[in-house]
Scaffold this motif. Structure first.
Motif, short mmCIF file in Angstrom:
data_model
loop_
_atom_site.label_atom_id
_atom_site.label_comp_id
_atom_site.label_asym_id
_atom_site.label_seq_id
_atom_site.Cartn_x
_atom_site.Cartn_y
_atom_site.Cartn_z
N GLY A 287 7.61 0.91 6.24
CA GLY A 287 7.56 0.94 7.70
C GLY A 287 7.13 2.28 8.30
N HIS A 288 7.12 3.36 7.47
CA HIS A 288 6.73 4.65 8.05
C HIS A 288 5.25 4.67 8.45
N HIS A 289 4.51 3.63 8.08
CA HIS A 289 3.13 3.54 8.56
C HIS A 289 3.05 2.84 9.91
N MET A 290 4.20 2.38 10.39
CA MET A 290 4.18 1.49 11.56
C MET A 290 5.06 1.99 12.70
N SER B 45 0.80 -1.22 0.00
CA SER B 45 0.00 0.00 0.00
C SER B 45 0.83 1.27 0.00
N HIS B 46 2.11 1.20 0.42
CA HIS B 46 2.86 2.42 0.16
C HIS B 46 3.17 2.56 -1.32
N PRO B 47 3.74 1.54 -1.98
CA PRO B 47 3.89 1.67 -3.43
C PRO B 47 2.58 2.04 -4.12
CU LIG Z 1 3.48 5.23 2.87
#
Ligand SMILES: [Cu+2]
Lengths: 193, 560
Positions: free
Chosen positions: B310-313, B261-263
Motif C-alpha cells: 500500500g505504500h505505493h498508494m 510489484s512490491h515483492p
Molecule cells: Cu514498494
C-alpha cells in the motif's frame, strides 16, 4: 532425459511430487487474486447483484459438484488399487475419473449455453464478468486435468506404473484434488452465498 | 562425465539445451542484450528531457513519422519510450539476469548437484522468456505504437490504449509463466538435490537468496497474472473489471499490481544481495559476518515485502489509518536491510581486501544500496510522500536500488563467475575502467534526480520547459542527460571486454579466486553433469583465513 537415478531427494520427497506441490501453491495465489477481485467487486455492487438462485440452476450445478467429488474418490480408489499392484483397478479408476471430469465439463458447457441464451454473458454485466471469469478459469483447469489424466491413463495401459512407482498417478491426483477443492470454494461463494 | 554425453548435436547442446549451465548462459547473453536495448530507450527519452523540441541529430532522421517528425520526438513516442524502458529493464533484463542467468548457472553448482531437478522445464522457461520480450517490443511496429501507460499500466488508460498495450499484457503473462517455471525448479532443486553434507545452513548466500526469491516469485507472480488476465479481458472481451464506467474498480488494479510489484523489487534485489555476500567474503578473505543473521534478514525482508504494497498508494485516497500501517510496516524493512549492510561492512572490516573488478562492483552495491534505502525511507513516510509522490525523487530512488543495487551486483556476478562459465577471466584493467566510469556516471545521472524531485519535477512529463517552476532546473536535466550518455557508452567497454575475453581472456584453472564454494571444485567450464564425482560437503561456505592453516581458504568439499 538423463534423470538422476533416484528422484527421492534430501527432503525425503520425490522431486516430481514436490514440484507439483509448489505449482499448486502458485495456483492457490492465482485463484486468490481472482476470488479477491470477485469479493471486492461484489461488495461494490451489493444492490444490483442478483441472488444466485434467481439466475443460476443450482440443483444442476449441485449435481455437477457431486460428480466432481465422486471423480476425486474414483481417482483415490484407482491409485490405491495401483499401489497394491492391481493394475486393472488403477485403469478403471482413471477411466471413471476421466469420464466424470468430462461429464462435469459437458454440464458446465450446457449451463453456459443456457445462461448466454438468457442474455448473461461475460460482458453483459459485472456479475456476468465475474461469473464467467471465475468458473471459466476453473473449467480450463478441469480441462487440463482431463487431458493430463488421459495421458496418465494411456501410460497405465502401457504398464508404466508399478506398485513401487506410481508417482505419475500421484501427481495428477494432487492436481485433480486441488481442482476439486477450488470448485467447492467457488461453488460456495458463487452459487450458494 | 562420460564421453557419450559429449556427443550431442549442436542444436541440442547450444539451442534447445536442457543443461542448466547452457540455459544460464543463454539467459545471460539475452538479458545483457536487453540491458543494452533498455539503456538505448532511456537515452532516447533523455534527449527529449534535456533538449525538448530540438531535433535529434543523426538518429532523428531514422525514425518513422509516427515516432519523430523532423527528428523531434512525438509525445506519444515519449510515453512509449519510458514505458518500454522500464518494462524491458525490469521484466527482460534485471529479473531474468539475476534469477534466470545466475540462478541457473550457479545454484546447481553451488549445492553440488549435476543439474536442475527438471531440466526440460528449465529449457521451457527460457523459451517462454525471450519470445515474451519480442512480443512486448513488437509493439513498436504496430500502428498504435508500443505500450505507453507506464510499466505500472494503471487503468483506465491501460484498459483503453491501443494494440501495443495488449501485446504488453500478453508479454507480461508469458514472462510471468517463465518466472514461475524457474521458481518451481529452483525450489525443488535446492530442497532436494543438495550434495551429501550440504545442510541448509551450509548453503552459500547466493543459493539462499535465490531460494527465498523463488518463494516470492511463486506466491506473488500468480496474483499479477490474475490481474493481467482481468486487464486483458477488459481490453478484449468487453468486461469492466477496472473501468469505472462499467462499475469496475480502478483501485483494485493498483492493489493487485502492487501486491506483486512490491515483492518484485525484492525479486530484483535479494539475488544481488546473495551474489554480493559471496563476492565480498571471498575477496575479503574472511567469513561472512553473521551468516545466520544474513539468512534470517533475507527471510524477514521477503515476509515484510508482502505486507507493504500500500505504500505505493498513499495518494489513492486510502484511509489514513491504513496508510499509517503501510508506512510502519515499510519502515520495518529498514531493520533487516541494516542488518545486512552492517554485516557486509563487518565482513570487510580488517579483512585482506582484494580489489578485483568483482569486489569493486560488490562494494558499489553496498554503498549505492544504502543511498537507495535511505531515500526509500522518505518515500515510505506518508506525509513526505504526499509531496514527493510521482516526482523525479522516486525515479532517483528506484535507480539507486535497481541500477546502483541490482545492476552492480549483476556486474559483480559477471566478473566473478565468468571464469567458471568460460574458463577464462575477463580483462581486469578494462573491468576497472568500466567500473570507475559506470560508478561516476551512474551517480552523476541519478543523484541530481533527487534534487529535481524536491524541486517538483514530475515523473513522466514530456517537456519540462512548459512549466515555469521547472525552467530554472533545466541545466540539471541537461547534466543528467550528458551523464546518462557517458553511462551508456561505458557499458560498451563491458561489451568489448566480454566478447574479447571469450576468445582471448586469460585461461584459468578450477579456482582462480581461491574460493570455498563447490562450483570452484568443478572444472572451468564444468562438463555435462558438473562434477567428476559427487562432492561431499564438510563445512560452511565461508571458512577463510582459519588460524593455524597454511592456506587462507578451506573448500567446502575438502575432507581435512
Ligand atoms: Cu514498494
Amino acid at each position: 532425459m538423463e534423470q538422476v537415478e533416484s528422484h527421492i531427494g534430501q527432503m525425503g520427497v520425490d522431486s516430481r511430487k514436490l514440484g507439483v506441490w509448489l505449482f499448486l501453491a502458485s495456483e492457490i495465489m492465482f485463484f486468490t487474486g481472482l476470488i479477491g477481485a470477485y469479493i471486492v467487486l461484489r461488495f461494490a455492487h451489493l444492490q444490483e447483484w442478483p441472488h444466485p438462485g434467481a439466475v443460476l440452476n443450482i440443483p444442476l450445478t449441485g449435481f455437477n459438484t457431486f460428480l466432481l467429488i465422486c471423480s476425486s474418490a474414483t481417482l483415490v480408489l484407482g491409485l490405491a488399487a495401483g499401489q497394491r499392484g492391481y493394475r486393472e483397478g488403477l485403469q478403471v479408476g482413471l477411466f471413471l475419473t476421466i469420464l466424470l471430469g468430462s461429464l462435469f465439463l459437458l454440464i458446465q458447457m450446457k449451463e453456459y449455453s443456457i445462461l448466454i441464451h438468457e442474455g448473461l454473458t461475460i460482458s453483459s454485466s459485472m456479475y456476468g464478468s465475474c461469473f464467467f471469469t471465475l468458473t471459466g478459469f476453473h473449467g480450463a483447469h478441469v480441462l487440463v486435468g482431463v487431458i493430463w489424466l488421459i495421458v496418465v491413463f494411456i501410460r497405465s495401459m502401457q504398464g508404466k506404473y508399478t506398485p513401487e512407482d506410481s508417482m505419475g498417478v500421484e501427481c495428477v491426483g494432487l492436481y485433480w484434488h486441488f481442482v476439486d477443492l477450488v470448485w467447492i470454494i467457488l461453488f460456495t461463494i458463487v452459487y450458494l452465498i | 562425465m562420460s564421453e557419450s554425453h559429449q556427443k550431442q548435436s549442436f542444436l541440442r547442446k547450444y539451442i534447445f539445451s536442457v543443461d542448466h549451465k547452457t540455459i544460464g548462459i543463454q539467459f545471460l547473453f539475452t538479458t545483457l542484450f536487453f540491458f543494452l536495448v533498455g539503456g538505448a530507450l532511456a537515452l532516447l527519452l533523455r534527449w527529449q528531457l534535456a533538449y525538448p523540441g530540438k531535433p535529434m541529430p543523426v538518429l532523428g532522421q531514422v525514425f518513422p513519422e509516427s515516432m519523430m517528425v523532423g527528428g523531434i520526438m512525438l509525445p506519444e513516442f515519449y510515453n512509449a519510450l519510458f514505458t518500454m524502458h522500464a518494462s524491458v529493464m525490469i521484466f527482460f533484463a534485471i529479473i531474468p539476469l539475476l534469477v534466470g542467468a545466475f540462478g541457473n548457472f550457479v545454484v546447481p553448482l553451488q549445492i553440488g548437484a549435476p543439474d536442475m531437478a527438471f531440466p526440460r522445464l528449465n529449457m521451457l522457461s527460457y523459451w517462454f522468456f525471450w519470445p515474451s520480450a519480442i512480443v512486448a517490443l513488437s509493439g513498436f511496429f504496430v500502428q498504435s505504437g508500443a505500450a505507453a501507460t507506464g510499466w505500472t499500466a494503471y487503468p483506465p488508460l491501460s484498459a483503453i490504449e491501443g494494440t501495443g498495450q495488449t501485446l504488453w499484457v500478453v508479454a507480461v503473462i508469458m514472462v510471468g509463466a517463465s518466472s514461475l517455471m524457474g521458481a518451481i525448479n529452483y525450489l525443488t532443486t535446492i530442497l532436494n538435490m543438495r550434495a551429501p553434507g550440504m545442510g541448509l545452513f551450509r548453503m552459500p548466500m547466493t543459493v539462499w537468496a535465490i531460494f527465498i526469491t523463488s518463494v516470492i516469485t511463486l506466491l506473488a507472480t500468480p496474483v499479477l497474472t490474475s490481474a493481467m488476465i482481468m486487464l486483458l479481458f477488459d481490453r478484449t472481451m468487453g468486461t469492466h473489471f477496472f473501468l469505472s464506467e462499467g462499475g469496475g474498480h480502478v483501485l483494485l488494479w493498483q492493489h493487485l499490481f502492487w501486491f506483486y510489484s512490491h515483492p518484485a523489487v525484492y525479486i530484483m534485489i535479494l539475488p544481488g544481495m546473495g551474489i554480493v555476500s559471496d563476492v565480498i567474503s571471498t575477496f575479503s578473505r574472511k567469513p561472512i559476518f553473521g551468516y545466520h543473521a544474513m539468512v534470517y534478514a533475507i527471510m524477514g525482508i521477503a515476509f515484510l515485502g508482502f505486507i507493504v504494497w500500500g505504500h505505493h498508494m498513499f495518494q489513492s485516497g486510502m484511509n489514513p489509518t491504513v496508510g499509517t500501517t503501510f508506512m510502519l510496516s515499510t519502515m520495518l524493512i529498514a531493520v533487516p536491510s541494516a542488518i545486512k549492510t552492517f554485516n557486509w561492512l563487518g565482513t570487510m572490516w580488517r579483512g585482506t581486501l582484494r580489489f578485483t573488478s568483482a569486489m569493486l562492483n560488490a562494494i558499489a552495491f553496498v554503498s549505492m544500496f544504502v543511498i537507495g534505502g535511505l531515500s526509500g525511507i522518505f518515500m515510505a513516510s506518508t506525509a513526505v510522500d504526499m509531496y514527493f509522490h510521482d516526482t523525479y525523487f522516486i525515479v532517483g530512488h528506484i535507480h539507486y536500488v535497481l541500477f546502483g543495487g541490482s545492476m552492480f551486483a549483476a556486474f559483480a556476478g559477471v566478473y566473478y563467475w565468468f571464469p567458471k562459465m568460460f574458463g577464462r577471466k575477463l580483462n581486469e584493467p578494462l573491468g576497472k575502467i568500466h567500473f570507475a566510469l559506470t560508478f561516476i556516471a551512474f551517480n552523476c545521472t541519478f543523484f541530481p534526480m533527487h534534487i529535481l524531485g524536491i524541486g517538483g519535477h514530475m515523473r513522466r512529463i514530456y517537456d519540462p520547459m512548459q512549466y515555469t517552476h521547472l525552467q530554472h532546473l533545466q541545466p540539471i536535466n541537461v547534466f543528467i542527460t550528458l551523464s546518462a550518455f557517458v553511462l551508456g557508452v561505458s557499458q560498451l567497454i563491458l561489451l568489448v571486454n566480454f566478447v574479447k575475453s571469450l576468445k582471448w581472456g586469460e585461461k584459468v584453472g578450477k579456482n582462480p579466486w581461491e574460493s570455498n564454494t563447490l562450483e570452484w571444485q568443478a572444472p572451468s567450464p564444468p562438463g555435462h553433469g558438473n562434477f567428476e564425482t559427487t562432492p561431499t560437503v564438510y563445512r560452511g561456505p565461508y571458512e577463510y583465513s582459519e588460524p593455524g592453516r597454511s592456506s587462507d581458504f578451506h573448500p567446502q568439499s575438502e575432507a581435512a
